[in-house]
Every structure is written in structure tokens, then in C-alpha cells.
Motif scaffolding. Structure first.
Motif, PDB file in Angstrom:
ATOM      1  N   HIS A 294      46.777  45.916  39.592  1.00 18.25           N
ATOM      2  CA  HIS A 294      46.953  44.489  39.879  1.00 18.25           C
ATOM      3  C   HIS A 294      45.677  43.704  39.546  1.00 18.25           C
ATOM      4  N   GLN A 295      45.265  43.812  38.298  1.00 21.47           N
ATOM      5  CA  GLN A 295      44.032  43.166  37.863  1.00 21.47           C
ATOM      6  C   GLN A 295      44.257  42.096  36.805  1.00 21.47           C
ATOM      7  N   ALA A 296      45.519  41.803  36.468  1.00 25.97           N
ATOM      8  CA  ALA A 296      45.773  40.863  35.377  1.00 25.97           C
ATOM      9  C   ALA A 296      45.145  39.498  35.627  1.00 25.97           C
ATOM     10  N   PHE A 297      45.087  39.083  36.890  1.00 22.95           N
ATOM     11  CA  PHE A 297      44.523  37.772  37.238  1.00 22.95           C
ATOM     12  C   PHE A 297      43.004  37.757  37.176  1.00 22.95           C
ATOM     13  N   PHE A 298      42.372  38.914  37.064  1.00 25.85           N
ATOM     14  CA  PHE A 298      40.974  39.101  37.425  1.00 25.85           C
ATOM     15  C   PHE A 298      40.008  38.673  36.320  1.00 25.85           C
ATOM     16  N   THR A 299      39.841  37.346  36.170  1.00 25.23           N
ATOM     17  CA  THR A 299      38.788  36.801  35.330  1.00 25.23           C
ATOM     18  C   THR A 299      37.964  35.840  36.190  1.00 25.23           C
ATOM     19  N   ARG A 300      36.779  35.570  35.745  1.00 27.30           N
ATOM     20  CA  ARG A 300      35.896  34.655  36.489  1.00 27.30           C
ATOM     21  C   ARG A 300      36.569  33.292  36.670  1.00 27.30           C
ATOM     22  N   GLU A 304      37.624  31.783  40.380  1.00 33.10           N
ATOM     23  CA  GLU A 304      37.014  30.543  40.863  1.00 33.10           C
ATOM     24  C   GLU A 304      38.088  29.531  41.259  1.00 33.10           C
ATOM     25  N   THR A 305      39.124  29.421  40.461  1.00 32.71           N
ATOM     26  CA  THR A 305      40.201  28.478  40.765  1.00 32.71           C
ATOM     27  C   THR A 305      40.963  28.903  42.009  1.00 32.71           C
ATOM     28  N   ILE A 306      41.280  30.178  42.103  1.00 32.35           N
ATOM     29  CA  ILE A 306      42.022  30.697  43.258  1.00 32.35           C
ATOM     30  C   ILE A 306      41.270  30.426  44.556  1.00 32.35           C
ATOM     31  N   LEU A 307      40.007  30.812  44.581  1.00 28.27           N
ATOM     32  CA  LEU A 307      39.238  30.672  45.820  1.00 28.27           C
ATOM     33  C   LEU A 307      38.893  29.211  46.099  1.00 28.27           C
ATOM     34  N   GLY A 308      38.601  28.464  45.047  1.00 30.36           N
ATOM     35  CA  GLY A 308      38.311  27.045  45.244  1.00 30.36           C
ATOM     36  C   GLY A 308      39.514  26.288  45.779  1.00 30.36           C
TER      37      GLY A 308
END
Length: 335
Positions: A294-300, A304-308
Motif C-alpha cells: 500500500h505504497q502507491a500514494f507514497f510521494t513527498r 504533504e497534501t494529505i497531512l496538510g
């Protein structure tokens, strides 16, 4: 606002702390998954942040409500892990991340397809052992092949655009038609259209209607040797049926970044443990199967967008402003 953050890994914590400088929340991290046995940890926290494998079911939501939690903020787009009707019943509002970098998932799906088709994973392991033979590594040209995109939202359409750039014919399955998908040459088909596909890629959300949308019946229709890619949700694919299709040769290969029972496995180091899940053990033993965690989303950019977005939603709630990314139970208007 005090926020109980469940399932946050070290990379998330560092970025959350950095981004939180502009919000000033009191973030308290818990390594554990949120589930009935750990829900008491959130007592006294007005807000709780969760991730895709946290079980935000009725029992958990009841416990959260008893602990005076009023907001659940999930750090992902999908929300099938949250019982929205129970949340509404217990007076808990729910927010998600509606949009982040759709390119991250679409590009990863393309990467899985290329690796699976051209046997890159097998070649990598061989050459590390000094084996440079090509036997068993033959793939096929993508140009002119038909790619079926199940779910033509933002991610699916970006994936389709990339595949069109490879010279592929693109067909789509979705209850909602996308003008952008059709503009790039995408053609919508019914369920029988899967017979045309050399590649099937999953990009739809998991709902009661899409659960096991790829089942034994669907797989019985696919072209012999077709490749299946899933970077969306594990429950979209009937894993047992997929294994049967792999064994019979109906499926030529499968690459998955998601798995039906992933909550007990993904985001953990189990390299020194005996994994009791016989299905995943079987899958990783197949030479024509690639499993990633489950790493497909895993870019910087995506993170940043997810957490922001998550922090901004918590700030909106604290200030009593409308919640831009609130999700509500069917039949209830967003607050």
C-alpha cells in the motif's frame, strides 16, 4: 486542539510536526491501530486522526463518543473503514482527504504494470545471483493493446492518459462517465467489454456495490493471459477467485498494492515472524504476482497534501467553520 493520531509512522510524524507549525494543535501519537481494544487511548481527545487500516466501526465510535471525541479525521481518500451511520448516531463528524496527488497512484500503477509485464522483479532477483539468462522473462509490447480502466475518476483518467501515451486502446467501466476520459480516446463498455482487455487496472472506491467487482464470473470472461493491477482497495478483487485464475492461466499475472486482509500485515515489519495468512503467502510465492504494501500514494507531494489537508480540517472544526471535506452518512446533509 488535542488530537490523538493513530497509526502514524515516523515519516508522517516528522512531516506532521513540520506542517503543524501553522496550526498549533497538540498532536499525541499512538503506534497502535485504532480498534476496540485501543479506543480507550483516545479518551479526552476532541479529535482523532486515523489511517486506512484503522477500524473505525460502531464499537470504536461508541467508545470515542464516551471519551468526548467529536471529530474523526482520516488521512486518506477512502472511508470504507469508517461506519458513517454510527458516527452520525454518536454525534461524531468525519472528514477525509478528498484530493491529493492523483499522479502518485496512477504512476505507481503504470510502474507495477511495466514490472509485471516485463518480469523486472524476476530479472532483478536473478542478476543479483549471477543469472543473466532471459528464459521466462518474455513480455509483450503495450502499443496497440487494450487496457481496461475500472473507475475513471481523477486517478483512473490519469492512468488512462499515460496508457494512451504508450499507444494503448483504453476502455472504461464506470457508472459516471468522464468527459476527460473520452477526450483522450477512452471508450466506455459494459461488463462484457472486459473480454477485450489485455490489462485490467482498478481505480474505483470500495463500496457495497463494488465489493468483489472482479470475481470468478468477471475473471471467467477475461482474455487468457490478461494482467490485473490493483492500487485502489483490496476488497475490489475476490482474491480466491484471482488465485484460481492465476493457477488456470486465465490471468497471466497480477500486481497488487492492496489486499483484502492487509490490516494485519501492511505497514509492519514481519520479516522475522511466521505469517499466518496462507493467502498472502501463496500469492507472494507465485512468480507472476507482485505484492507491494500500500505504497502507491507514497510521494513527498502526496503526503504533504494529505497531512496538510488533515490539519486544516481539524483547524476548521476547532474554529467552528464549515468542514470542506466532511463526509456524512447516506441521507444526512453535511454540516
Amino acid at each position: 486542539m488535542r488530537v490523538a493520531v493513530f497509526s502514524a509512522k515516523n515519516y508522517e510524524r516528522a512531516l506532521l510536526n513540520e506542517l503543524n507549525a501553522g496550526h498549533g494543535h497538540d498532536l499525541v501519537y499512538f503506534d497502535a491501530l485504532l480498534e476496540p481494544e485501543t479506543a480507550s487511548l483516545a479518551a479526552g481527545f476532541p479529535a482523532v486522526s486515523v489511517f486506512v487500516n484503522d477500524a473505525v466501526n460502531r464499537d470504536v465510535l461508541r467508545s470515542l463518543a464516551q471519551g468526548e471525541t467529536k471529530l474523526v479525521a482520516t488521512r486518506c481518500t477512502g472511508f470504507n473503514h469508517i461506519d458513517l451511520e454510527a458516527a452520525d448516531e454518536f454525534g461524531i463528524r468525519v472528514v477525509r482527504v478528498a484530493n491529493y496527488s492523483p499522479n502518485s497512484v496512477a504512476e505507481f500503477a503504470v510502474g507495477l504494470l511495466l514490472a509485471l509485464n516485463r518480469k523486472i522483479h524476476r530479472a532483478y532477483n536473478r542478476t543479483r545471483e549471477g543469472n543473466f539468462k532471459l528464459d521466462g522473462l518474455m513480455g509483450f509490447d503495450l502499443v496497440g493493446r487494450t487496457v481496461a480502466v475500472i473507475g475513471t475518476g481523477r486517478i483512473g483518467t490519469i492512468f488512462a492518459r499515460i496508457m494512451a501515451g504508450f499507444g494503448c486502446k483504453v476502455i472504461g467501466f464506470d457508472v459516471h462517465r468522464s468527459a476527460e476520459f473520452e477526450e483522450i480516446g477512452g471508450r466506455y463498455v459494459d461488463a462484457k467489454g472486459v473480454e477485450e482487455a489485455d490489462v485490467i487496472s482498478m481505480h474505483c472506491p470500495l463500496t457495497p456495490e463494488t465489493y468483489h467487482i472482479v470475481d470468478a464470473r468477471t475473471l471467467g470472461r477475461v482474455k487468457t493471459g490478461a494482467l490485473l493491477i490493483n492500487t485502489s482497495r483490496g476488497g475490489l478483487v475476490d482474491t480466491d477467485a484471482a488465485i484460481d485464475a492465476l493457477k488456470s492461466g486465465r490471468l497471466g499475472g497480477m500486481a497488487i498494492d492492496v489486499y483484502e486482509q492487509e490490516a494485519d500485515l501492511f505497514y509492519r515489519d514481519l520479516s522475522s515472524a511466521v505469517i499466518p495468512d496462507d493467502v498472502i503467502q501463496r500469492l507472494v510465492s507465485f512468480p507472476n504476482v507482485i505484492v507491494t504494501g500500500h505504497q502507491a500514494f507514497f510521494t513527498r507531494e502526496a503526503l504533504e497534501t494529505i497531512l496538510g489537508t488533515t490539519l486544516a480540517s481539524i483547524s476548521e472544526f476547532e474554529a467552528g467553520r464549515p468542514l470542506a471535506f466532511e463526509i456524512a452518512a447516506p441521507g444526512r446533509a453535511r454540516g
